[in-house]
Design a protein around this motif. Structure first.
Motif, PDB file in Angstrom:
ATOM      1  N   GLU A  92     -11.693   1.797  12.013  1.00 12.76           N
ATOM      2  CA  GLU A  92     -10.917   2.765  11.127  1.00 12.76           C
ATOM      3  C   GLU A  92     -10.034   3.593  11.618  1.00 12.76           C
ATOM      4  O   GLU A  92      -8.790   3.720  11.372  1.00 12.76           O
ATOM      5  N   ALA A  93     -10.387   4.441  12.564  1.00 11.27           N
ATOM      6  CA  ALA A  93      -9.870   5.483  13.158  1.00 11.27           C
ATOM      7  C   ALA A  93      -8.359   4.754  14.076  1.00 11.27           C
ATOM      8  O   ALA A  93      -7.576   5.442  14.154  1.00 11.27           O
ATOM      9  N   ALA A  94      -8.626   3.872  14.958  1.00  9.04           N
ATOM     10  CA  ALA A  94      -7.676   3.111  15.468  1.00  9.04           C
ATOM     11  C   ALA A  94      -6.721   2.361  14.481  1.00  9.04           C
ATOM     12  O   ALA A  94      -5.476   2.915  14.515  1.00  9.04           O
ATOM     13  N   ILE A  95      -7.015   2.025  13.309  1.00  8.85           N
ATOM     14  CA  ILE A  95      -5.846   1.777  12.214  1.00  8.85           C
ATOM     15  C   ILE A  95      -5.079   2.881  11.778  1.00  8.85           C
ATOM     16  O   ILE A  95      -3.956   2.989  11.725  1.00  8.85           O
ATOM     17  N   ASN A  96      -5.983   3.898  11.367  1.00  3.00           N
ATOM     18  CA  ASN A  96      -5.359   5.037  11.043  1.00  3.00           C
ATOM     19  C   ASN A  96      -4.457   5.768  12.068  1.00  3.00           C
ATOM     20  O   ASN A  96      -3.420   6.447  11.623  1.00  3.00           O
ATOM     21  N   SER A  97      -4.747   5.637  13.042  1.00  2.11           N
ATOM     22  CA  SER A  97      -3.897   6.353  14.217  1.00  2.11           C
ATOM     23  C   SER A  97      -2.620   5.494  14.392  1.00  2.11           C
ATOM     24  O   SER A  97      -1.521   6.024  14.834  1.00  2.11           O
ATOM     25  N   LYS A  98      -2.629   4.382  14.388  1.00  2.00           N
ATOM     26  CA  LYS A  98      -1.654   3.365  14.617  1.00  2.00           C
ATOM     27  C   LYS A  98      -0.686   3.201  13.724  1.00  2.00           C
ATOM     28  O   LYS A  98       0.663   3.018  14.003  1.00  2.00           O
ATOM     29  N   LEU A  99      -1.084   3.192  12.198  1.00  2.00           N
ATOM     30  CA  LEU A  99      -0.166   2.933  11.365  1.00  2.00           C
ATOM     31  C   LEU A  99      -0.185   3.869  10.279  1.00  2.00           C
ATOM     32  O   LEU A  99      -1.055   4.330   9.848  1.00  2.00           O
ATOM     33  N   GLU A 100       0.998   4.297   9.894  1.00  2.00           N
ATOM     34  CA  GLU A 100       1.174   5.373   9.065  1.00  2.00           C
ATOM     35  C   GLU A 100       1.323   4.685   7.398  1.00  2.00           C
ATOM     36  O   GLU A 100       1.844   3.899   7.268  1.00  2.00           O
ATOM     37  N   GLN A 101       0.191   5.060   6.693  1.00  2.00           N
ATOM     38  CA  GLN A 101      -0.015   4.245   5.503  1.00  2.00           C
ATOM     39  C   GLN A 101       0.341   5.152   4.184  1.00  2.00           C
ATOM     40  O   GLN A 101       0.174   6.407   4.295  1.00  2.00           O
ATOM     41  N   TYR A 102       0.450   4.409   3.134  1.00  2.00           N
ATOM     42  CA  TYR A 102       0.726   5.341   1.872  1.00  2.00           C
ATOM     43  C   TYR A 102       0.096   4.473   0.750  1.00  2.00           C
ATOM     44  O   TYR A 102       0.103   3.320   0.800  1.00  2.00           O
ATOM     45  N   THR A 103       0.048   4.911  -0.133  1.00  2.77           N
ATOM     46  CA  THR A 103      -0.199   4.561  -1.681  1.00  2.77           C
ATOM     47  C   THR A 103       0.884   4.935  -2.703  1.00  2.77           C
ATOM     48  O   THR A 103       1.473   5.738  -2.430  1.00  2.77           O
ATOM     49  N   THR A 104       0.978   3.900  -3.314  1.00  2.00           N
ATOM     50  CA  THR A 104       1.930   4.428  -4.595  1.00  2.00           C
ATOM     51  C   THR A 104       1.673   3.515  -5.641  1.00  2.00           C
ATOM     52  O   THR A 104       0.921   2.703  -5.671  1.00  2.00           O
ATOM     53  N   ILE A 105       2.582   3.985  -6.798  1.00  2.86           N
ATOM     54  CA  ILE A 105       2.591   2.867  -8.166  1.00  2.86           C
ATOM     55  C   ILE A 105       4.014   2.398  -8.381  1.00  2.86           C
ATOM     56  O   ILE A 105       4.773   3.377  -8.351  1.00  2.86           O
ATOM     57  N   VAL A 106       4.001   1.187  -8.254  1.00  2.00           N
ATOM     58  CA  VAL A 106       5.665   0.880  -8.785  1.00  2.00           C
ATOM     59  C   VAL A 106       5.521   0.056 -10.098  1.00  2.00           C
ATOM     60  O   VAL A 106       4.384  -0.174 -10.514  1.00  2.00           O
ATOM     61  N   GLN A 107       6.535   0.269 -10.571  1.00  2.00           N
ATOM     62  CA  GLN A 107       6.516  -0.254 -12.223  1.00  2.00           C
ATOM     63  C   GLN A 107       7.824  -1.161 -12.441  1.00  2.00           C
ATOM     64  O   GLN A 107       8.642  -0.801 -13.175  1.00  2.00           O
TER      65      GLN A 107
END
Ligand SMILES: *[C@@H]1O[C@H](CO)[C@@H](O)[C@H](O)[C@H]1NC(C)=O
Ligand SMILES: *[C@@H]1O[C@H](CO)[C@@H](O)[C@H](O)[C@H]1NC(C)=O
Ligand SMILES: *[C@@H]1O[C@H](CO)[C@@H](O)[C@H](O)[C@H]1NC(C)=O
Ligand SMILES: *[C@@H]1O[C@H](CO)[C@@H](O)[C@H](O)[C@H]1NC(C)=O
Ligand SMILES: *[C@@H]1O[C@H](CO)[C@@H](O)[C@H](O)[C@H]1NC(C)=O
Length: 431
Positions: A92-107
């Motif tokens: 989990e720490a490796a993915i979080n440090s390598k990839l900048e991630q976001y959430t959103t809702i599209v409509q």
């Protein structure tokens, strides 16, 4: 999808938009109507319960038979590694440090109905002024993690003579950390609308697409539906179902060597390796009962296919990779991802025993083929039945997960195609 809350938007006439609340099982995630930074935090009790299930997996009574599925050795190797050594904390720490991630809702509005689609995605921007927005779409049994070996080179290429990209890599709903659709009817058409809306939300009215597997399917719907937004595409999974006439010519011994090779690859796949697809596109819930209860069973289900479509001269899957890839389904539950097959069939793509007819793509396309993938050696003339395919690259190494397995080769194909501003059409970006 729990309950609805009312949000009031805008200062003029009051526009009340009901925004649903979404969640991902076992994950801390909030979804709002604009991008919010996201780091993966999976409930540790769930991780430990999963480990205990793995440790206590009931073993089949192994028969003295080969080719029936992943070996007994695979069963014990992966079980023991998962029970005793695998660290979700580190992963989990490796993915979080390598990839900048976001959430959103599209409509997106599809057939006059407004959908609310919660998405998880990776977004890395380049600091090059001439960078091109690129949507990277994964497939099954992959995930957004497939982008991890190419993303840094795409945003920060080695020199100014190759193009740079702003990279957006969403999780298809039901995969990774994008919540599964709560009812049927969300397939590649709806994914195409949603990813187009995501690019617009991020300020990219025009972009290019790169995809394999379902990414290669979605990009055909999306490019067809939004030719003013999708400038160009590079597919490493451009599949064309051979016609009756192609098969007649084959029977008469009049096919070219490429045509013979491609049809043989498809036949071998259909007859020996496509059982997973038939069940996932017909009765995914029947399968999901067992797969949701057995994390090791789910991992071996995925590994069976993963292992057939890589180039053994390039890589072999480690227990750690197999577990991590399977968790990208298992954490929210594998049902939603598996049933995407059913939706592709509904939208006219893969049928049970053939690859259906995908919509015609008018924008310029290049295709990349790899020897351990099922599109290998399909002739350019056949590829052009599916649209404006201008270039075909036949690579001599690699398989289905090109971005992950042979990142340098895929990068070269990406740089070479989108670096050709005339043929690929990326001069539309004014660069
Ligand atoms: C799975 O088993 C095969 C054959 O026994 C072996 O070649 C392969 O390395 C194994 N893979 C893993 C991950 O244990
Ligand atoms: C994993 O991290 C949690 C906190 O997030 C901690 O409580 C736990 O001890 C860690 N487990 C291991 C095996 O390091
Ligand atoms: C969408 O609405 C328009 C205008 O009301 C109508 O003409 C069209 O048939 C509708 N399309 C669908 C798919 O319902
Ligand atoms: C720039 O990088 C690409 C990709 O690595 C390479 O093929 C090319 O030769 C390099 N060009 C120059 C001028 O260094
Ligand atoms: C990708 O980037 C890494 C790290 O900078 C570099 O070592 C590698 O050679 C690059 N790959 C290509 C194909 O340019």
């Amino acid at each position: 999808m729990l309950q609805s809350s009312l949000l009031t938007l805008g200062l003029g006439p009051i526009l009340a938009v009901a925004v649903e609340q979404f969640s991902v099982p076992n994950v801390e995630a909030i979804f709002e109507t604009s991008p919010k930074p996201f780091e993966i935090h999976v409930d540790r009790q769930f991780i430990e319960e999963t480990r205990l299930r793995v440790e206590n997996t009931r073993s089949p009574v192994f028969l003295n038979a080969i080719g029936d599925g992943p070996s007994a050795e695979n069963f014990t190797t992966i079980r023991d590694f998962w029970a005793n050594e695998y660290s979700w904390n580190d992963t989990e720490a490796a993915i979080n440090s390598k990839l900048e991630q976001y959430t959103t809702i599209v409509q997106p509005v599809i057939d006059n109905a407004t959908y609310q689609v919660p998405l998880h995605f990776v977004h890395h921007r380049s600091d090059r002024a001439d960078a091109i927005p690129l949507l990277f779409i994964h497939g099954w049994p992959g995930s957004f993690l497939e982008v991890s070996h190419i993303i840094a080179n795409l945003t920060h290429p080695p020199n100014a003579s190759v193009p740079a990209f702003h990279v957006v890599a969403p999780s298809i709903p039901g995969f990774g950390f994008s919540p599964a659709p709560q009812k049927d009817g969300f397939g590649p058409v709806e994914a195409g609308h949603s990813f187009n809306a995501l690019m617009a939300q991020l300020g990219y009215p025009k972009y290019v697409i790169q995809g394999g597997d379902f990414g290669g399917v979605i990009l055909r719907y999306q490019s067809h539906l939004f030719p003013d937004s999708v400038v160009s595409a590079l597919s490493n999974f451009w599949i064309i179902q051979p016609s009756e006439n192609d098969l007649r010519l084959l029977a008469e011994g009049q096919s070219t060597p490429d045509e013979v090779a491609y049809i043989k690859i498809l036949e071998t796949y259909i007859n020996q390796a496509s059982g997973y697809r038939v069940i996932q596109s017909t009765e995914p819930l029947t399968l999901a009962y067992g797969m949701t209860d057995s994390p090791l069973g789910n991992a071996l289900w995925m590994y069976s296919l993963m292992n057939k479509i890589i180039d053994p001269a390039i890589m072999s899957w480690t227990p750690k990779e197999i577990i991590t890839w399977s968790l990208m389904y298992y954490i929210q539950g594998p049902y939603g991802g598996m049933r995407f097959y059913k939706e592709v069939s509904r939208d006219g793509g893969f049928a049970t025993f053939d690859f259906g007819t995908l919509p015609l793509v008018e924008v310029p396309v290049a295709i990349s083929q790899f020897p351990y993938d099922i599109t290998y050696r399909m002739p350019l003339e056949w590829a052009q039945r599916g649209g404006n395919v201008k270039k075909r690259v036949v690579n001599d190494h690699g398989g289905h997960f090109a971005a992950y397995e042979v990142p340098g080769r895929l990068l070269n194909d990406i740089w070479s195609w989108f670096g050709d501003k005339e043929a690929s059409g990326v001069k539309a970006f004014g660069i």
